[in-house]
Motif scaffolding. Structure first.
Motif, PDB file in Angstrom:
ATOM      1  N   UNK A 428       3.426 -11.810   1.255  1.00 15.06           N
ATOM      2  CA  UNK A 428       2.883 -11.389   0.008  1.00 15.06           C
ATOM      3  C   UNK A 428       2.678  -9.934  -0.005  1.00 15.06           C
ATOM      4  N   UNK A 429       2.017  -9.414  -1.237  1.00 13.89           N
ATOM      5  CA  UNK A 429       1.973  -7.925  -1.425  1.00 13.89           C
ATOM      6  C   UNK A 429       1.024  -7.460  -0.285  1.00 13.89           C
ATOM      7  N   UNK A 430       0.308  -8.165   0.329  1.00 15.50           N
ATOM      8  CA  UNK A 430      -0.768  -7.442   1.335  1.00 15.50           C
ATOM      9  C   UNK A 430       0.023  -7.601   2.546  1.00 15.50           C
ATOM     10  N   UNK A 541      -5.830  -0.107   0.894  1.00 10.95           N
ATOM     11  CA  UNK A 541      -5.927   0.077  -0.656  1.00 10.95           C
ATOM     12  C   UNK A 541      -6.684  -0.956  -1.323  1.00 10.95           C
ATOM     13  N   UNK A 542      -7.257  -1.873  -0.833  1.00  8.77           N
ATOM     14  CA  UNK A 542      -8.123  -2.890  -1.419  1.00  8.77           C
ATOM     15  C   UNK A 542      -9.423  -2.262  -1.778  1.00  8.77           C
ATOM     16  N   UNK A 543      -9.893  -3.071  -2.884  1.00  7.82           N
ATOM     17  CA  UNK A 543     -11.192  -2.700  -3.252  1.00  7.82           C
ATOM     18  C   UNK A 543     -12.036  -3.756  -3.430  1.00  7.82           C
ATOM     19  N   UNK A 561      -2.968  -8.595 -10.418  1.00  5.31           N
ATOM     20  CA  UNK A 561      -3.245  -7.638 -11.384  1.00  5.31           C
ATOM     21  C   UNK A 561      -3.610  -6.140 -10.862  1.00  5.31           C
ATOM     22  N   UNK A 562      -3.036  -5.882  -9.563  1.00  7.09           N
ATOM     23  CA  UNK A 562      -3.516  -4.622  -9.072  1.00  7.09           C
ATOM     24  C   UNK A 562      -2.082  -3.787  -8.842  1.00  7.09           C
ATOM     25  N   UNK A 563      -2.356  -2.549  -9.352  1.00 10.89           N
ATOM     26  CA  UNK A 563      -1.127  -1.665  -8.655  1.00 10.89           C
ATOM     27  C   UNK A 563      -1.533  -0.867  -7.445  1.00 10.89           C
TER      28      UNK A 563
END
Length: 620
Positions: A428-430, A541-543, A561-563
């Protein structure tokens, strides 16, 4: 003969084709080494004299000639670790058995052996994964003297066996036998141990009660009895054909254990050139054997550490194994074992229920293992469906069980606990990670919740103790725990706290670029995530509050929903003086050169792909 399962056949074919150049180069080096060594007979007089100076007179005389094989003993003995303490007496016993078999043996060297159980949560844990490659190099040093015709390798635990094997594969022309020591007898039930740990994490009992339970669990010489990396090592060495059949889980201090140790020495002598059944380790660890090891790992619900170790071991033999191979196999390999932490039973119960012999039998019948492989016991994996027995003081191998003696612990392939394997690959994107699903209940296999981000496991534990994680669903992100960041320590101490939150009814999961090994259990844990945060992977880059999904069913690690491309990294790995102490400063070169988790997390250049710019991906 049972037809090989088409997916197993396809994966094996793909691994073989992908590895053609590397495997050919490796076998070329092995052939050259076999032609020029072992060079005992060609050593200069001074060299040879150094090699036998401390030997007794009969051994000196034998070492002067070339008719008797000389076996190297490489040991990981220390008396602090329960699993390795039995090896104290092995060298003398092995030497005597080799002499009776017509050979000679020398202790060629020792390798370090550290325990992840002791170093959990401590700075020393940051040396653990790197110790595997140190052990590989130490094994190579031990075997480098050109004095040897074969090897006996003594190791059990987490990084020790993979390190010994990687080192031995650098001497692929040498016949090599691994000699296990066996698990300790069962202590308190594993369910009780887990309960006490969670009680302590929740603050309902004190340290004295916790220590009493731990001491009742880890109570004597032998391997810890849960199915973590150490016992996964033992099962895989047997399925690879590097142990004698049925020898992995025989307890220390028994007559059968002693007889198997003698037999290992005898067999190592027989498979040397002089013994007449020359079987170099390079002929055993081939593409089919590697696929067999993957299948056995998946069917048994073994340690997630082997998603890295098997890749590194394969590369040491010139074979390129990928996580995608494991993922494809996992889709068709059924889950057949319930051994703690995947269930309440320990390895002694597994062994009594039919153990490796029955597991190999049912997997062969299902067409999920290659039988056409070479082993130290001879040709054919069917040999590993037999069991050792003492009859009138003589060691024999007899037909093993053809049905499980406890279906709550071990099942046949046509009646599995689950239709897929114990491990899955997540994408996935992570990034890409792995998850151990064999102990995760169906209702917990998919978790969507806000992220709570930490750069250190200690910060997570503090937040838990302060009640900051109570009453809400969450995905705990523990980043900067990858090999380049801090050596990729295991995060076992997180498991009891996460279990407490789950038991309270919260939906919880963990995402990390670190390791959890056999401790990843009932809470879904996406681990070994690569690219890691320290190399500017997406986790950096995660918050807090980002909506994450860990989906073990679909094999997804998603972000909604995160760019990420619009963000800058936050947090960091330890730097400078933060690395001082516990020997960590000595491993700076390892952290700077280590490869990614999915290429084996090794410092050896041929194993890990070179570092590249990590693309920042945007969530769908």
């Amino acid at each position: 003969m049972t037809r090989l399962h088409p997916v197993v056949a396809e994966v094996t074919q793909r691994v073989t084709e992908r590895s053609a150049a590397g495997r050919a180069a490796y076998l070329g080096r092995v052939e050259a080494a076999a032609g020029t060594g072992p060079a005992r007979g060609r050593l200069a007089c001074a060299n040879l004299a150094h090699g036998f100076a401390a030997s007794d007179a009969p051994s000196k005389q034998a070492l002067r000639g070339r008719t008797k094989p000389n076996l190297a003993i490489v040991t990981s003995y220390n008396d602090m670790l329960s699993a390795h303490q039995p090896f104290e007496t092995y060298p003398r016993q092995l030497k005597q058995s080799v002499v009776r078999a017509g050979g000679i043996a020398q202790v060629a060297g020792g390798v370090p052996a550290m325990c992840d159980g002791i170093t959990q949560g401590r700075d020393g844990m940051q040396l653990s994964l790197f110790s595997r490659d140190v052990i590989a190099m130490s094994t190579a040093v031990a075997l480098s003297h050109d004095m040897f015709d074969g090897a006996l390798l003594l190791g059990v635990c987490d990084k020790i066996v993979p390190g010994l094997l990687i080192g031995a594969l650098s001497f692929g022309h040498l016949p090599t036998v691994f000699v296990p020591a066996g698990p300790m007898t069962s202590g308190i039930p594993n369910g009780e141990k887990a309960r006490v740990r969670q009680e302590y994490a929740a603050g309902r009992i004190g340290r004295a009660e916790l220590l009493e339970a731990e001491a009742a669990s880890y109570h004597s010489a032998g391997t810890c009895t849960f199915y973590g990396t150490a016992n996964s090592n033992q099962l895989l060495m047997e399925v690879l054909g590097l142990h004698l059949p049925g020898s992995s889980f025989v307890n220390p201090g028994t007559e059968l254990r002693e007889a198997l140790t003698d037999a290992a020495a005898r067999r190592a002598t027989e498979i040397t050139r002089q013994g007449g059944e020359y079987t170099p380790i390079a002929d055993i660890v081939d593409e089919r054997a590697v696929v067999n090891a993957c299948v056995a790992l998946l069917a048994s619900g073994g340690s997630t550490n082997h998603t890295m170790h098997l890749v590194a071991i394969a590369r040491a033999a010139g074979i390129t194994l990928t996580w995608d191979d494991l993922s494809e196999l996992s889709a068709v390999v059924p889950s057949l074992c319930r051994i703690y932490p995947n269930g309440p039973a320990d390895v002694n119960h597994f062994h009594a229920a039919g153990g490796i012999g029955f597991l190999v039998h049912t997997l062969l019948r299902a067409g999920l293992l290659h039988d056409d492989v070479q082993t130290i016991a001879g040709h054919g994996l069917w040999r590993y469906t037999t069991e050792p027995r003492l009859r009138g003081g003589e060691l024999t191998w007899e037909e093993g069980p053809k049905q499980s003696l406890d279906l709550d612990v071990l099942r046949p392939a046509d009646r599995p606990f689950a239709r897929d394997g114990g491990l899955k690959v997540l994408n996935g994107p992570l990034g890409t990670g792995v998850i151990k699903v064999s102990a995760v209940a169906d209702e917990h296999r998919v978790v969507t919740a806000p992220a709570v981000v930490f750069d250190d496991q200690a910060d997570f534990l503090t937040a838990f103790q302060d009640g900051e994680l109570d009453g809400r669903d969450l995905v705990a992100v523990i980043r900067y725990q990858g090999p380049a960041a801090n050596g990729m320590p295991e995060l076992h101490k997180l498991t009891p706290a996460l279990g407490v939150l789950q038991d309270r009814g919260q939906k919880v999961a963990i995402v990390t670029d670190g390791r959890m090994s056999g401790a990843s259990g009932k809470v879904p844990a996406a681990i070994h995530v690569t690219p890691e945060a320290a190399l500017d992977g997406p986790l950096a880059r995660l918050r807090d509050g980002d909506l994450l999904t860990v989906d073990a069913d679909a094999g997804r690690l998603d972000l909604t929903g995160v760019d990420l491309a619009s963000r800058t990294p936050q947090g960091r790995a330890p730097q400078g003086e933060e690395w001082a102490g516990t020997g960590r400063e000595l491993f700076a070169a390892f952290r700077a050169t280590v490869g990614a988790a999915d290429t084996g997390a090794s410092v050896f250049p041929s194993y890990g792909a070179p570092r590249q710019e990590v693309p920042v991906v945007q969530a769908v």
